[in-house]
Design a protein around this motif. Structure first.
Motif, PDB file in Angstrom:
ATOM      1  N   UNK A   3       4.354 -11.101 -44.233  1.00 24.41           N
ATOM      2  CA  UNK A   3       3.274 -10.143 -44.014  1.00 24.41           C
ATOM      3  C   UNK A   3       2.312 -10.619 -42.946  1.00 24.41           C
ATOM      4  N   UNK A   4       1.732  -9.677 -42.180  1.00 25.87           N
ATOM      5  CA  UNK A   4       0.813 -10.013 -41.081  1.00 25.87           C
ATOM      6  C   UNK A   4       1.473 -10.959 -40.075  1.00 25.87           C
ATOM      7  N   UNK A   5       2.646 -10.575 -39.602  1.00 27.82           N
ATOM      8  CA  UNK A   5       3.404 -11.409 -38.667  1.00 27.82           C
ATOM      9  C   UNK A   5       2.609 -11.587 -37.377  1.00 27.82           C
ATOM     10  N   UNK A   6       2.234 -12.827 -37.062  1.00 28.13           N
ATOM     11  CA  UNK A   6       1.376 -13.118 -35.916  1.00 28.13           C
ATOM     12  C   UNK A   6       2.195 -13.225 -34.636  1.00 28.13           C
ATOM     13  N   UNK A   7       1.750 -12.536 -33.583  1.00 27.86           N
ATOM     14  CA  UNK A   7       2.418 -12.621 -32.290  1.00 27.86           C
ATOM     15  C   UNK A   7       1.467 -12.116 -31.214  1.00 27.86           C
ATOM     16  N   UNK A   8       1.870 -12.226 -29.968  1.00 32.91           N
ATOM     17  CA  UNK A   8       1.121 -11.665 -28.839  1.00 32.91           C
ATOM     18  C   UNK A   8       1.879 -10.438 -28.349  1.00 32.91           C
ATOM     19  N   UNK A   9       1.230  -9.281 -28.421  1.00 35.01           N
ATOM     20  CA  UNK A   9       1.868  -8.020 -28.040  1.00 35.01           C
ATOM     21  C   UNK A   9       0.773  -6.982 -27.822  1.00 35.01           C
ATOM     22  N   UNK A  20      -3.146 -11.513 -28.952  1.00 36.91           N
ATOM     23  CA  UNK A  20      -2.588 -12.052 -30.189  1.00 36.91           C
ATOM     24  C   UNK A  20      -3.204 -11.300 -31.363  1.00 36.91           C
ATOM     25  N   UNK A  21      -2.317 -10.795 -32.242  1.00 37.72           N
ATOM     26  CA  UNK A  21      -2.802 -10.046 -33.405  1.00 37.72           C
ATOM     27  C   UNK A  21      -1.697 -10.021 -34.453  1.00 37.72           C
ATOM     28  N   UNK A  22      -1.957  -9.328 -35.556  1.00 37.53           N
ATOM     29  CA  UNK A  22      -0.980  -9.217 -36.641  1.00 37.53           C
ATOM     30  C   UNK A  22      -0.113  -7.992 -36.384  1.00 37.53           C
ATOM     31  N   UNK A  23       1.131  -8.241 -35.958  1.00 41.05           N
ATOM     32  CA  UNK A  23       2.010  -7.149 -35.543  1.00 41.05           C
ATOM     33  C   UNK A  23       2.385  -6.246 -36.706  1.00 41.05           C
ATOM     34  N   UNK A  24       2.734  -6.830 -37.843  1.00 43.64           N
ATOM     35  CA  UNK A  24       3.191  -6.028 -38.975  1.00 43.64           C
ATOM     36  C   UNK A  24       3.957  -6.892 -39.949  1.00 43.64           C
ATOM     37  N   UNK A  25       5.041  -6.360 -40.492  1.00 41.97           N
ATOM     38  CA  UNK A  25       5.820  -7.051 -41.514  1.00 41.97           C
ATOM     39  C   UNK A  25       7.242  -7.317 -41.024  1.00 41.97           C
ATOM     40  N   UNK A  26       7.859  -8.333 -41.639  1.00 43.15           N
ATOM     41  CA  UNK A  26       9.231  -8.706 -41.285  1.00 43.15           C
ATOM     42  C   UNK A  26       9.850  -9.411 -42.480  1.00 43.15           C
ATOM     43  N   UNK A  27      11.144  -9.691 -42.370  1.00 46.58           N
ATOM     44  CA  UNK A  27      11.780 -10.486 -43.416  1.00 46.58           C
ATOM     45  C   UNK A  27      12.922 -11.286 -42.809  1.00 46.58           C
ATOM     46  N   UNK A  28      13.303 -12.334 -43.524  1.00 49.17           N
ATOM     47  CA  UNK A  28      14.527 -13.069 -43.200  1.00 49.17           C
ATOM     48  C   UNK A  28      15.223 -13.412 -44.508  1.00 49.17           C
ATOM     49  N   UNK A  29      16.537 -13.423 -44.472  1.00 50.85           N
ATOM     50  CA  UNK A  29      17.319 -13.719 -45.668  1.00 50.85           C
ATOM     51  C   UNK A  29      18.595 -14.438 -45.254  1.00 50.85           C
ATOM     52  N   UNK A  30      19.161 -15.193 -46.184  1.00 57.91           N
ATOM     53  CA  UNK A  30      20.383 -15.876 -45.818  1.00 57.91           C
ATOM     54  C   UNK A  30      20.830 -16.886 -46.850  1.00 57.91           C
ATOM     55  N   UNK A  31      21.741 -17.738 -46.416  1.00 56.74           N
ATOM     56  CA  UNK A  31      22.264 -18.793 -47.282  1.00 56.74           C
ATOM     57  C   UNK A  31      22.433 -20.071 -46.487  1.00 56.74           C
ATOM     58  N   UNK A  32      22.418 -21.184 -47.221  1.00 57.53           N
ATOM     59  CA  UNK A  32      22.619 -22.500 -46.644  1.00 57.53           C
ATOM     60  C   UNK A  32      23.601 -23.265 -47.530  1.00 57.53           C
ATOM     61  N   UNK A  33      24.640 -23.780 -46.932  1.00 60.47           N
ATOM     62  CA  UNK A  33      25.647 -24.545 -47.670  1.00 60.47           C
ATOM     63  C   UNK A  33      25.812 -25.905 -47.010  1.00 60.47           C
ATOM     64  N   UNK A  34      25.580 -26.967 -47.776  1.00 59.01           N
ATOM     65  CA  UNK A  34      25.803 -28.337 -47.319  1.00 59.01           C
ATOM     66  C   UNK A  34      26.894 -28.968 -48.172  1.00 59.01           C
ATOM     67  N   UNK A  40      26.675 -25.100 -43.159  1.00 55.80           N
ATOM     68  CA  UNK A  40      26.891 -23.758 -42.616  1.00 55.80           C
ATOM     69  C   UNK A  40      25.728 -22.889 -43.063  1.00 55.80           C
ATOM     70  N   UNK A  41      25.183 -22.101 -42.141  1.00 53.71           N
ATOM     71  CA  UNK A  41      24.070 -21.219 -42.502  1.00 53.71           C
ATOM     72  C   UNK A  41      24.323 -19.805 -41.988  1.00 53.71           C
ATOM     73  N   UNK A  42      23.834 -18.868 -42.765  1.00 58.00           N
ATOM     74  CA  UNK A  42      23.796 -17.463 -42.365  1.00 58.00           C
ATOM     75  C   UNK A  42      22.344 -17.020 -42.466  1.00 58.00           C
ATOM     76  N   UNK A  43      21.852 -16.342 -41.427  1.00 56.16           N
ATOM     77  CA  UNK A  43      20.453 -15.904 -41.394  1.00 56.16           C
ATOM     78  C   UNK A  43      20.372 -14.516 -40.767  1.00 56.16           C
ATOM     79  N   UNK A  44      19.765 -13.604 -41.490  1.00 58.40           N
ATOM     80  CA  UNK A  44      19.531 -12.261 -40.958  1.00 58.40           C
ATOM     81  C   UNK A  44      18.029 -12.000 -41.010  1.00 58.40           C
ATOM     82  N   UNK A  45      17.461 -11.550 -39.908  1.00 56.31           N
ATOM     83  CA  UNK A  45      16.022 -11.290 -39.853  1.00 56.31           C
ATOM     84  C   UNK A  45      15.758  -9.946 -39.188  1.00 56.31           C
ATOM     85  N   UNK A  46      14.611  -9.364 -39.531  1.00 57.16           N
ATOM     86  CA  UNK A  46      14.320  -8.027 -39.028  1.00 57.16           C
ATOM     87  C   UNK A  46      12.823  -7.747 -39.105  1.00 57.16           C
TER      88      UNK A  46
END
Length: 666
Positions: A490-496, A506-520, A535-541
């Motif tokens: 929440x409140x994803x910080x960036x320059x835009x 620089x301000x709070x752009x909005x919302x985002x998420x990331x999800x995934x798995x990690x295997x060692x 091995x890792x899988x990561x999806x973000x949006x």
């Protein structure tokens, strides 16, 4: 060697006590000095991909400044608060300047993934890198190491520690010096650029005036006069060549950084102790940069950054029977002066961007684990943080100078954690957790208008859900650690573009998420061969972007969909004094992006690298001789670029390097 060699136990030191990694219900990767030497890890940026979902983007203008991303969460601007906390000997490192940390006399490196803050230090929304250097004892410890490689690579490390007054006072000191020619040839100046020139010194005193009381005084100094990172041109009539640029300006950077800390520990009894950690740190970092890679001088920047910070932490720890907890308080004061003079476009005058930001943070935190049953454990954690930031800034718009002096702006946050773990048997556990992380708000240190300089941005909040499994199999000859996670940002910080002001800031752009798995995984394949993988899988949006619909649905910065790492270590069974060990490792990362537009022009290409080391160790284990080759195949790929109205530049991966080292330790 036993008939059936087992995997060694990995110790985690980052959670205020030593614990077995396989019994620790968090996502953590721990590296010992032996592992660091085998894989030729000489600075923190080389941990990239070796640690699941840890990405260290290409260095910015200067090689001594790095940003770290964990699970797609990080901060590209070195002038802003960072998402990944860095700690050296329990001391919080406030800013990424100087955070490459050429590694010398180490006890361990731990990388924690997910929000941190209910156990120590400052709140971190993405994770933490925890580095512990060797503490002197009554035992004499000395080492000397020298290295030579191509590109005139010369390295020296020296250290000694031991008793000054037996049983009362111990001392230690270590020194590092590293020089290397850059990989880029400047055809205009006819010399190599991007040269390394680093000197580092660390000293410790350990005083035990009584059995239950210990004080450790540490001091460190880092002098980094390495060249700024040379960029390569892509357009404007200049042919694009890997490792060639045409700057006509002698660019330079001179960092002096260091600090002192005092850590005191009093053991009340066998079950509880009180700890105090006090630190003062500062750096001074001037430089001159030419950012277009040509002789046209289309963007020249003159900078001078200075920082002073003070931290104080008090903590009480209790560990007995079924209850284990720590509570404490953390105070942080930072005074950051940023001076930038930027000339963009041929013949344009320099525009000042001179800021002074003073930050204060006060926190109370606590985390405890209660053993409901011998194999069922419940964890609760909480942190409350008060922040205030004041900001003074001078700049100019269309040649007209202006100045603002913002009074302190206040924020407060509550960030909890809840976790549960269950020991399936002596060799396996499952766990789940819900935790909240926080990155402080602040002001725009690169503001181009009065409105941007007077408009604070709010804190960024990350809520993480995670489940995991840790297990040893086949009589401790095969190990698997698996974690699944979801980060709600929440409140994803960036320059835009900020629709509320109509300006880029620089301000709070909005919302985002990331999800995934990690295997060692780690496998002991017989007595002489160890195979390690992750091995890792990561999806973000980005799911909401106020006034910036072009960013909706885009991936987060430096968040590759797939990464992988594989390492083989083989001890050759020869009937000779000492031992010979071969190790090789490879990394892979799918494409990722260096801007929120996810432009293919500035993307980091899918990339892979293959390294190898051969090491001979004498029978008494005092001498080590190593030869390491990095990027054996000599692959070259884009690791990002910048496209602007005035110039278009790119960076490439490092070429093949060869290093010979000899180390003596007693």
């Amino acid at each position: 060697m036993p008939r059936h060699a087992r995997l060694e136990e990995v110790t985690v030191t980052a959670l205020r006590k030593n614990s077995n990694q396989q019994k620790t219900a968090v996502s953590v990767t721990a590296l010992s000095p032996t592992m660091i030497m085998r894989q030729n890890i000489q600075s923190l940026d080389q941990l990239q991909y070796r640690v699941p979902n840890l990405v260290v983007p290409p260095r910015g203008l200067v090689p001594n400044t790095l940003s770290y991303y964990i699970r797609g969460i990080g901060e590209p601007d070195s002038l802003q608060n960072q998402d990944v906390g860095i700690y050296v000997d329990d001391v919080y490192i406030a800013r990424p300047t100087g955070a490459t940390f050429q590694l010398s006399d180490l006890e361990s490196i731990n990388v924690l993934r997910g929000p941190q803050g209910t156990l120590f230090g400052r709140n971190s929304s993405a994770g933490a890198l925890v580095i512990n250097t060797t503490t002197p004892t009554d035992h004499v410890h000395t080492f000397a190491e020298g290295g030579v490689g191509n590109y005139n690579n010369y390295q020296f490390r020296l250290g000694a520690s031991g008793p000054i007054k037996t049983g009362v006072l111990d001392g230690g000191i270590s020194v590092l010096y590293h020089t290397q020619d850059g990989f880029v040839r400047n055809e205009y100046l006819r010399k190599s650029v991007g040269n390394l020139d680093v000197f580092a010194l660390r000293a410790k005193l350990r005083w035990t005036p009584m059995e239950r009381l210990e004080f450790i005084l540490s001091a460190d100094y880092d002098r980094d006069y390495s060249d700024p990172v040379p960029v390569l041109p892509r357009v404007k009539g200049v042919s694009t060549q890997h490792y060639v640029n045409y700057d006509n300006l002698a660019i330079w950077n001179k960092l002096n950084a260091g600090g002192v800390s005092l850590k005191g520990t009093y053991s009340i009894n066998r079950y509880s102790k009180i700890r105090s950690i006090t630190s003062y740190r500062a750096f001074d970092d001037p430089g001159v940069f030419d950012q277009d890679g040509t002789s046209l001088n289309e963007e020249i920047t003159v900078t001078h950054h200075r920082d002073f910070d003070y931290t104080q932490e008090l903590q009480y720890q209790y560990d007995r029977s079924r209850l284990h907890f720590a509570v404490g308080g953390f105070l942080y004061h930072d005074r950051f002066a940023s001076s930038r003079y930027n000339a963009v476009g041929i013949g344009n005058s320099f525009v000042p961007q001179v800021g002074l930001e003073i930050s204060n943070s006060y926190s109370l935190y606590g985390q405890g684990t209660y053993d409901i049953l011998p194999n069922l454990h419940l964890t609760f954690g909480s942190r409350y943080t008060w922040e205030d930031h004041s900001f003074e800034y001078t700049s100019a718009t269309k040649g007209v100078p202006w100045h603002v002096n913002n009074p302190p702006h206040h924020w407060a946050s509550y960030t909890p954690k809840v976790g549960i773990s269950y020991d399936i048997n002596r060799n396996a556990l499952v766990y789940g957790s819900w935790s909240v992380g926080y990155k402080a708000g602040g002001f725009d240190d690169r503001a181009t208008s009065i409105t941007a300089a007077t408009t604070p941005f709010a804190p960024e909040i990350v809520t993480t859900y995670e489940v995991g499994l840790k297990a040893d199999w086949l009589d401790h000859r095969f190990r698997t650690n698996l974690s699944l996670f979801y980060n709600d940002i929440g409140n994803y910080q960036t320059t835009a573009y900020d629709p509320s002001t109509g300006l880029s800031q620089r301000f709070d752009l909005g919302n985002a998420y990331s999800e995934g798995l990690e295997l060692e995984t780690t496998a002991q394949l017989g007595n002489n061969l160890t195979w390690q993988n992750n091995f890792t899988y990561l999806y973000s949006k980005i799911t909401s972007a106020a006034g910036n619909p072009q960013y909706l649905g885009k991936a987060l910065l430096y968040a590759p969909r797939f990464t992988a790492f594989s390492s083989l270590i083989y001890r050759i069974p020869l009937n000779i004094p000492g031992s010979i060990e071969l190790s090789t490792n490879g990394t892979f990362s799918s494409r990722s992006f260096s801007d929120l537009s996810n432009s293919s022009t500035n993307a980091l290409q899918a990339q892979g690298s293959w390294d190898g080391t051969i090491q001979y160790t004498t029978a008494d284990r005092r001498w080590h001789f190593l030869m390491t080759v990095q990027n054996i195949l000599g692959t070259s790929y884009s690791v990002g670029g910048v496209t602007s109205t005035y110039y278009n530049t790119i960076l490439y991966s490092n070429p093949t390097t060869v290093l010979f080292r000899a180390r003596y330790a007693l």
